[in-house]
Scaffold this motif. Sequence first.
Motif, PDB file in Angstrom:
ATOM      1  N   ASP A  20       0.866  -1.305   0.107  1.00  0.00           N
ATOM      2  CA  ASP A  20      -0.003   0.098  -0.171  1.00  0.00           C
ATOM      3  C   ASP A  20       0.749   1.337  -0.222  1.00  0.00           C
ATOM      4  O   ASP A  20       1.461   1.578   1.065  1.00  0.00           O
ATOM      5  CB  ASP A  20      -0.852   0.018   1.196  1.00  0.00           C
ATOM      6  N   ILE A  21       1.191   1.824  -1.334  1.00  0.00           N
ATOM      7  CA  ILE A  21       2.037   2.902  -1.376  1.00  0.00           C
ATOM      8  C   ILE A  21       1.784   4.265  -0.407  1.00  0.00           C
ATOM      9  O   ILE A  21       2.555   4.617   0.165  1.00  0.00           O
ATOM     10  CB  ILE A  21       1.900   3.237  -2.728  1.00  0.00           C
ATOM     11  N   GLU A  22       0.279   4.542  -0.243  1.00  0.00           N
ATOM     12  CA  GLU A  22       0.335   5.592   0.431  1.00  0.00           C
ATOM     13  C   GLU A  22       0.415   5.291   1.950  1.00  0.00           C
ATOM     14  O   GLU A  22       0.779   6.209   2.872  1.00  0.00           O
ATOM     15  CB  GLU A  22      -1.320   6.006   0.055  1.00  0.00           C
ATOM     16  N   LYS A  23       0.171   4.034   2.404  1.00  0.00           N
ATOM     17  CA  LYS A  23       0.313   3.788   3.656  1.00  0.00           C
ATOM     18  C   LYS A  23       1.857   3.884   4.170  1.00  0.00           C
ATOM     19  O   LYS A  23       2.207   4.202   5.272  1.00  0.00           O
ATOM     20  CB  LYS A  23      -0.200   2.323   4.038  1.00  0.00           C
ATOM     21  N   SER A  24       2.676   3.142   3.225  1.00  0.00           N
ATOM     22  CA  SER A  24       4.000   3.375   3.415  1.00  0.00           C
ATOM     23  C   SER A  24       4.594   4.641   3.459  1.00  0.00           C
ATOM     24  O   SER A  24       5.718   4.820   4.124  1.00  0.00           O
ATOM     25  CB  SER A  24       4.681   2.209   2.151  1.00  0.00           C
ATOM     26  N   ARG A  25       4.222   5.323   2.384  1.00  0.00           N
ATOM     27  CA  ARG A  25       4.857   6.882   2.388  1.00  0.00           C
ATOM     28  C   ARG A  25       4.513   7.535   3.794  1.00  0.00           C
ATOM     29  O   ARG A  25       5.337   8.382   4.300  1.00  0.00           O
ATOM     30  CB  ARG A  25       3.927   7.654   1.205  1.00  0.00           C
ATOM     31  N   LYS A  26       3.358   7.322   4.248  1.00  0.00           N
ATOM     32  CA  LYS A  26       2.802   8.120   5.631  1.00  0.00           C
ATOM     33  C   LYS A  26       3.716   7.605   6.850  1.00  0.00           C
ATOM     34  O   LYS A  26       4.116   8.287   7.400  1.00  0.00           O
ATOM     35  CB  LYS A  26       1.493   7.699   5.919  1.00  0.00           C
ATOM     36  N   TYR A  27       3.808   6.403   6.708  1.00  0.00           N
ATOM     37  CA  TYR A  27       4.853   5.610   7.791  1.00  0.00           C
ATOM     38  C   TYR A  27       6.297   6.123   7.569  1.00  0.00           C
ATOM     39  O   TYR A  27       6.873   6.538   8.589  1.00  0.00           O
ATOM     40  CB  TYR A  27       4.672   4.030   7.719  1.00  0.00           C
ATOM     41  N   TYR A  28       6.730   6.068   6.487  1.00  0.00           N
ATOM     42  CA  TYR A  28       8.156   6.729   6.413  1.00  0.00           C
ATOM     43  C   TYR A  28       8.302   7.919   6.722  1.00  0.00           C
ATOM     44  O   TYR A  28       9.406   8.588   7.200  1.00  0.00           O
ATOM     45  CB  TYR A  28       8.798   6.180   4.742  1.00  0.00           C
ATOM     46  N   GLU A  29       7.176   8.780   6.347  1.00  0.00           N
ATOM     47  CA  GLU A  29       7.467  10.330   6.630  1.00  0.00           C
ATOM     48  C   GLU A  29       7.190  10.488   8.117  1.00  0.00           C
ATOM     49  O   GLU A  29       7.993  11.405   8.984  1.00  0.00           O
ATOM     50  CB  GLU A  29       6.478  11.022   5.928  1.00  0.00           C
ATOM     51  N   GLU A  30       6.135  10.030   8.742  1.00  0.00           N
ATOM     52  CA  GLU A  30       5.682  10.326  10.240  1.00  0.00           C
ATOM     53  C   GLU A  30       6.545   9.517  11.224  1.00  0.00           C
ATOM     54  O   GLU A  30       6.869  10.254  12.180  1.00  0.00           O
ATOM     55  CB  GLU A  30       4.162   9.968  10.121  1.00  0.00           C
ATOM     56  N   ALA A  31       6.632   8.098  11.072  1.00  0.00           N
ATOM     57  CA  ALA A  31       7.445   7.472  11.902  1.00  0.00           C
ATOM     58  C   ALA A  31       9.001   7.369  11.884  1.00  0.00           C
ATOM     59  O   ALA A  31       9.755   7.507  12.748  1.00  0.00           O
ATOM     60  CB  ALA A  31       6.904   6.142  11.985  1.00  0.00           C
ATOM     61  N   LEU A  32       9.377   7.430  10.723  1.00  0.00           N
ATOM     62  CA  LEU A  32      10.877   7.190  10.288  1.00  0.00           C
ATOM     63  C   LEU A  32      11.532   8.821  10.031  1.00  0.00           C
ATOM     64  O   LEU A  32      12.641   8.722   9.837  1.00  0.00           O
ATOM     65  CB  LEU A  32      11.079   6.359   9.082  1.00  0.00           C
ATOM     66  N   GLY A  33      10.448   9.765  10.008  1.00  0.00           N
ATOM     67  CA  GLY A  33      11.267  11.148   9.786  1.00  0.00           C
ATOM     68  C   GLY A  33      11.863  11.348   8.456  1.00  0.00           C
ATOM     69  O   GLY A  33      12.546  12.041   8.208  1.00  0.00           O
ATOM     70  N   CYS A  34      11.480  10.456   7.451  1.00  0.00           N
ATOM     71  CA  CYS A  34      12.091  10.836   5.863  1.00  0.00           C
ATOM     72  C   CYS A  34      11.254  11.971   5.408  1.00  0.00           C
ATOM     73  O   CYS A  34      10.122  12.073   5.566  1.00  0.00           O
ATOM     74  CB  CYS A  34      11.771   9.508   5.192  1.00  0.00           C
ATOM     75  N   GLU A  35      11.947  12.541   4.239  1.00  0.00           N
ATOM     76  CA  GLU A  35      11.055  13.663   3.338  1.00  0.00           C
ATOM     77  C   GLU A  35      10.596  12.661   2.212  1.00  0.00           C
ATOM     78  O   GLU A  35      11.261  11.761   1.736  1.00  0.00           O
ATOM     79  CB  GLU A  35      12.186  14.399   2.816  1.00  0.00           C
ATOM     80  N   VAL A  36       9.350  12.631   2.166  1.00  0.00           N
ATOM     81  CA  VAL A  36       8.800  11.879   1.115  1.00  0.00           C
ATOM     82  C   VAL A  36       8.023  12.538   0.103  1.00  0.00           C
ATOM     83  O   VAL A  36       7.428  13.472   0.134  1.00  0.00           O
ATOM     84  CB  VAL A  36       7.760  10.733   1.725  1.00  0.00           C
ATOM     85  N   ASN A  37       8.315  12.037  -0.996  1.00  0.00           N
ATOM     86  CA  ASN A  37       7.781  12.591  -2.558  1.00  0.00           C
ATOM     87  C   ASN A  37       7.055  11.196  -3.181  1.00  0.00           C
ATOM     88  O   ASN A  37       7.349  10.206  -2.791  1.00  0.00           O
ATOM     89  CB  ASN A  37       8.506  13.470  -3.427  1.00  0.00           C
ATOM     90  N   GLU A  38       6.796  11.588  -4.471  1.00  0.00           N
ATOM     91  CA  GLU A  38       6.130  10.401  -5.363  1.00  0.00           C
ATOM     92  C   GLU A  38       7.203   9.421  -5.322  1.00  0.00           C
ATOM     93  O   GLU A  38       6.777   8.468  -6.139  1.00  0.00           O
ATOM     94  CB  GLU A  38       5.368  11.022  -6.428  1.00  0.00           C
ATOM     95  N   HIS A  39       8.477   9.810  -5.638  1.00  0.00           N
ATOM     96  CA  HIS A  39       9.539   8.788  -5.967  1.00  0.00           C
ATOM     97  C   HIS A  39      10.455   8.378  -5.003  1.00  0.00           C
ATOM     98  O   HIS A  39      10.822   7.044  -5.082  1.00  0.00           O
ATOM     99  CB  HIS A  39      10.416   9.510  -6.775  1.00  0.00           C
ATOM    100  N   TRP A  40      10.568   9.022  -3.862  1.00  0.00           N
ATOM    101  CA  TRP A  40      11.653   8.666  -2.623  1.00  0.00           C
ATOM    102  C   TRP A  40      11.110   8.875  -1.446  1.00  0.00           C
ATOM    103  O   TRP A  40      10.057   9.890  -1.047  1.00  0.00           O
ATOM    104  CB  TRP A  40      12.853   9.496  -2.750  1.00  0.00           C
ATOM    105  N   ALA A  41      11.772   8.194  -0.354  1.00  0.00           N
ATOM    106  CA  ALA A  41      11.653   8.605   0.965  1.00  0.00           C
ATOM    107  C   ALA A  41      12.875   8.503   1.467  1.00  0.00           C
ATOM    108  O   ALA A  41      13.743   7.679   1.514  1.00  0.00           O
ATOM    109  CB  ALA A  41      11.048   7.384   1.699  1.00  0.00           C
ATOM    110  N   ILE A  42      13.645   9.872   1.904  1.00  0.00           N
ATOM    111  CA  ILE A  42      14.773   9.906   2.363  1.00  0.00           C
ATOM    112  C   ILE A  42      15.007  10.518   3.576  1.00  0.00           C
ATOM    113  O   ILE A  42      14.153  11.687   3.917  1.00  0.00           O
ATOM    114  CB  ILE A  42      15.734  10.778   1.291  1.00  0.00           C
TER     115      ILE A  42
END
Length: 129
Positions: A20-42
């Motif tokens: 689930d790309i949207e669920k993963s993007r949210k997790y990587y941004e909120e829980a792991l502190g990544c900057e997330v866009n449509e291509h990357w989570a860094i």
Amino acid sequence: MTEKIKAKIENSLTVLLVSDIEKSRKYYEEALGCEVNEHWAIRDQCALGFKLIQAEDPEDVRPNKGAWNTYAYVKSHGELDALYQELRSGGAIIAAEPQVTEHDWGSWKEFSVRDPDGYIIGFGSGNKE
């Protein structure tokens, strides 16, 4: 004999197929502190980076069994402790609590988190005696 010239690699990304790309993007941004866009989570100017790709079939999502999918090094035990507290308070799923192992060269401390698809990201730091 001629000296072989090597090009320098600046960073790398772990490619993860997710259910689930949207669920993963949210997790990587909120829980792991990544900057997330449509291509990357860094995070930390790509010191830790992921390419999240929506799997066509959930059967294609296959985290490593019994091993990390990504491992990141942190400068010191103190920095690792701060990262652990940050991730924990951000809602990261803790897969393994911080643990110290002693070696003849010093100590190694590490912990790991799990993402919604079961991918394990390890974090570790060594302190020399």
